[in-house]
Design a protein around this motif. Structure first.
Motif, PDB file in Angstrom:
ATOM      1  N   PRO A 127     -18.891  56.756 -31.545  1.00 15.44           N
ATOM      2  CA  PRO A 127     -19.346  57.308 -32.825  1.00 15.44           C
ATOM      3  C   PRO A 127     -18.788  56.514 -33.997  1.00 15.44           C
ATOM      4  O   PRO A 127     -17.670  55.983 -33.932  1.00 15.44           O
ATOM      5  CB  PRO A 127     -18.784  58.740 -32.808  1.00 15.44           C
ATOM      6  N   ALA A 128     -19.556  56.437 -35.072  1.00 18.38           N
ATOM      7  CA  ALA A 128     -19.136  55.624 -36.218  1.00 18.38           C
ATOM      8  C   ALA A 128     -19.658  56.219 -37.510  1.00 18.38           C
ATOM      9  O   ALA A 128     -20.671  56.925 -37.537  1.00 18.38           O
ATOM     10  CB  ALA A 128     -19.634  54.189 -36.061  1.00 18.38           C
ATOM     11  N   ALA A 156      -4.199  46.482 -26.060  1.00 21.09           N
ATOM     12  CA  ALA A 156      -2.810  46.895 -25.829  1.00 21.09           C
ATOM     13  C   ALA A 156      -2.511  48.226 -26.504  1.00 21.09           C
ATOM     14  O   ALA A 156      -1.856  49.099 -25.924  1.00 21.09           O
ATOM     15  CB  ALA A 156      -1.865  45.806 -26.334  1.00 21.09           C
ATOM     16  N   GLU A 157      -2.983  48.393 -27.743  1.00 22.95           N
ATOM     17  CA  GLU A 157      -2.767  49.678 -28.421  1.00 22.95           C
ATOM     18  C   GLU A 157      -3.651  50.761 -27.820  1.00 22.95           C
ATOM     19  O   GLU A 157      -3.230  51.919 -27.700  1.00 22.95           O
ATOM     20  CB  GLU A 157      -3.047  49.548 -29.918  1.00 22.95           C
ATOM     21  N   LEU A 158      -4.858  50.418 -27.448  1.00 27.32           N
ATOM     22  CA  LEU A 158      -5.763  51.400 -26.848  1.00 27.32           C
ATOM     23  C   LEU A 158      -5.163  51.995 -25.583  1.00 27.32           C
ATOM     24  O   LEU A 158      -5.296  53.205 -25.330  1.00 27.32           O
ATOM     25  CB  LEU A 158      -7.106  50.732 -26.535  1.00 27.32           C
ATOM     26  N   ASP A 159      -4.488  51.180 -24.790  1.00 22.98           N
ATOM     27  CA  ASP A 159      -3.875  51.658 -23.552  1.00 22.98           C
ATOM     28  C   ASP A 159      -2.853  52.762 -23.815  1.00 22.98           C
ATOM     29  O   ASP A 159      -2.619  53.619 -22.956  1.00 22.98           O
ATOM     30  CB  ASP A 159      -3.203  50.506 -22.811  1.00 22.98           C
ATOM     31  N   VAL A 207      -8.772  55.690 -31.394  1.00 21.68           N
ATOM     32  CA  VAL A 207      -9.299  55.157 -30.137  1.00 21.68           C
ATOM     33  C   VAL A 207     -10.656  54.502 -30.357  1.00 21.68           C
ATOM     34  O   VAL A 207     -10.912  53.381 -29.905  1.00 21.68           O
ATOM     35  CB  VAL A 207      -9.401  56.284 -29.086  1.00 21.68           C
ATOM     36  N   ASP A 208     -11.538  55.178 -31.091  1.00 20.27           N
ATOM     37  CA  ASP A 208     -12.874  54.624 -31.313  1.00 20.27           C
ATOM     38  C   ASP A 208     -12.814  53.371 -32.190  1.00 20.27           C
ATOM     39  O   ASP A 208     -13.601  52.434 -32.011  1.00 20.27           O
ATOM     40  CB  ASP A 208     -13.774  55.673 -31.954  1.00 20.27           C
ATOM     41  N   PHE A 209     -11.875  53.340 -33.150  1.00 20.21           N
ATOM     42  CA  PHE A 209     -11.692  52.128 -33.956  1.00 20.21           C
ATOM     43  C   PHE A 209     -11.312  50.953 -33.057  1.00 20.21           C
ATOM     44  O   PHE A 209     -11.858  49.844 -33.188  1.00 20.21           O
ATOM     45  CB  PHE A 209     -10.609  52.352 -35.005  1.00 20.21           C
ATOM     46  N   LEU A 210     -10.385  51.171 -32.136  1.00 18.79           N
ATOM     47  CA  LEU A 210      -9.920  50.085 -31.272  1.00 18.79           C
ATOM     48  C   LEU A 210     -11.017  49.642 -30.301  1.00 18.79           C
ATOM     49  O   LEU A 210     -11.186  48.446 -30.046  1.00 18.79           O
ATOM     50  CB  LEU A 210      -8.679  50.540 -30.500  1.00 18.79           C
ATOM     51  N   ILE A 211     -11.784  50.602 -29.778  1.00 16.88           N
ATOM     52  CA  ILE A 211     -12.906  50.231 -28.911  1.00 16.88           C
ATOM     53  C   ILE A 211     -13.932  49.422 -29.701  1.00 16.88           C
ATOM     54  O   ILE A 211     -14.448  48.410 -29.226  1.00 16.88           O
ATOM     55  CB  ILE A 211     -13.550  51.487 -28.305  1.00 16.88           C
ATOM     56  N   GLY A 212     -14.225  49.877 -30.927  1.00 15.52           N
ATOM     57  CA  GLY A 212     -15.148  49.124 -31.768  1.00 15.52           C
ATOM     58  C   GLY A 212     -14.645  47.715 -32.043  1.00 15.52           C
ATOM     59  O   GLY A 212     -15.429  46.749 -32.039  1.00 15.52           O
ATOM     60  N   ALA A 213     -13.339  47.575 -32.278  1.00 12.53           N
ATOM     61  CA  ALA A 213     -12.764  46.251 -32.525  1.00 12.53           C
ATOM     62  C   ALA A 213     -12.954  45.335 -31.317  1.00 12.53           C
ATOM     63  O   ALA A 213     -13.283  44.148 -31.458  1.00 12.53           O
ATOM     64  CB  ALA A 213     -11.274  46.385 -32.858  1.00 12.53           C
ATOM     65  N   ILE A 214     -12.752  45.882 -30.131  1.00 13.24           N
ATOM     66  CA  ILE A 214     -12.918  45.087 -28.911  1.00 13.24           C
ATOM     67  C   ILE A 214     -14.380  44.649 -28.748  1.00 13.24           C
ATOM     68  O   ILE A 214     -14.668  43.481 -28.432  1.00 13.24           O
ATOM     69  CB  ILE A 214     -12.446  45.887 -27.686  1.00 13.24           C
TER      70      ILE A 214
END
Length: 264
Positions: free
Chosen positions: A86-87, A219-222, A166-173
């Motif tokens: 979601p965004a 790494a942060e997402l983990d 979490v969603d920010f980090l997934i989006g970044a990846i």
């Protein structure tokens, strides 16, 4: 005559300022930290201007291209499919502008969710997908300002306390992975990657690359993913038990929440 400031010089300056700011914050020197933060902002603005100049110089004159116009919902669908989470409209527009042709106008997103819900109520599941709000994990009501795809499982469409990060980090990846597939002169995409990197500790300290951004984001997402997944899974289970087809997509209404609360 002084040497002209290049974008490489600005990048080295930004890296140095970030290191000095981190040391000032660590030692508790607030006065120095404020001064360094202001200087860092100025350097980042100058970097944006320098990048825009490079883009103007490198881009060939635009040629008219006659392509079929995509609808706004198709444009949003493309951006959300890339992000997979979601965004908010601002991020959706930034992703669309960085990776897809055409213009996505912010004003046109305002009534989009209401139009999608109205269409669903007239003809339920009459479309391959719907643009719907994310749902809050506590009330299963529409999350303010977050769009999702109806084809995603509930575990992705509900958002809990940790989900924003979490969603920010997934989006970044996802953005980093897409940028890695593009040529070096994809300036809009690399500028978006820079903006993600600015909010990931260490991602901009030694030069920004898609690989470094993805690695540090992962790494942060983990650290957060297991707890966030547990929150979302529990909320999704409650949603499956309590919400009908329309509410599972567009959220429970206040009246329904009050009735549910009175019977529990």
């Amino acid at each position: 005559m002084s040497e002209p400031i290049t974008i490489e010089m600005l990048e080295r300056r930004i890296d140095r300022l970030r290191g000095e700011l981190r040391r000032a914050a660590t030692t508790g020197d607030r006065t120095m930290a404020r001064a360094l933060r202001a200087e860092l902002r100025q350097a980042e603005h100058a970097w944006d201007d320098a990048l825009a100049d490079l883009e103007d110089q490198a881009r060939p004159a635009p040629q008219p291209v006659h392509k079929p116009m995509l609808s706004i919902r198709e444009q949003v669908h493309h951006a959300l499919t890339l992000l997979t989470v979601p965004a908010a409209p601002k991020l959706i527009i930034a992703v669309h502008d960085a990776f897809f042709p055409g213009e996505l106008v912010a004003a046109r997103l305002t009534s989009l969710r209401r139009d999608e819900e109205r269409s669903f109520r007239v003809q339920p599941f009459g479309r391959p997908y719907y643009l719907c709000p994310a749902l809050t994990a506590d009330l299963l009501s529409p999350a303010r300002g977050l769009l999702a795809l109806s084809t995603w499982p509930l575990e992705i469409r509900v958002v809990g306390p940790l989900s924003a990060r979490v969603d920010f980090l997934i989006g970044a990846i996802k953005v980093a992975q897409r940028v890695a597939q593009l040529p070096e002169d994809a300036y809009d995409a690399r500028r978006l990657l820079w903006r993600f990197a600015a909010s990931i500790p260490g991602a901009g300290s030694a030069g920004i690359t898609p690989e470094s951004v993805a690695e540090l984001a992962q790494a942060e997402l983990d650290v957060h993913l297991e707890a966030d997944t547990a929150d979302r899974t529990a909320a999704a289970t409650r949603a499956q038990e309590r919400l009908d087809g329309s509410e599972a997509l567009f959220g429970a209404r206040l009246q329904r929440l009050r009735r549910t609360a009175s019977t529990t």
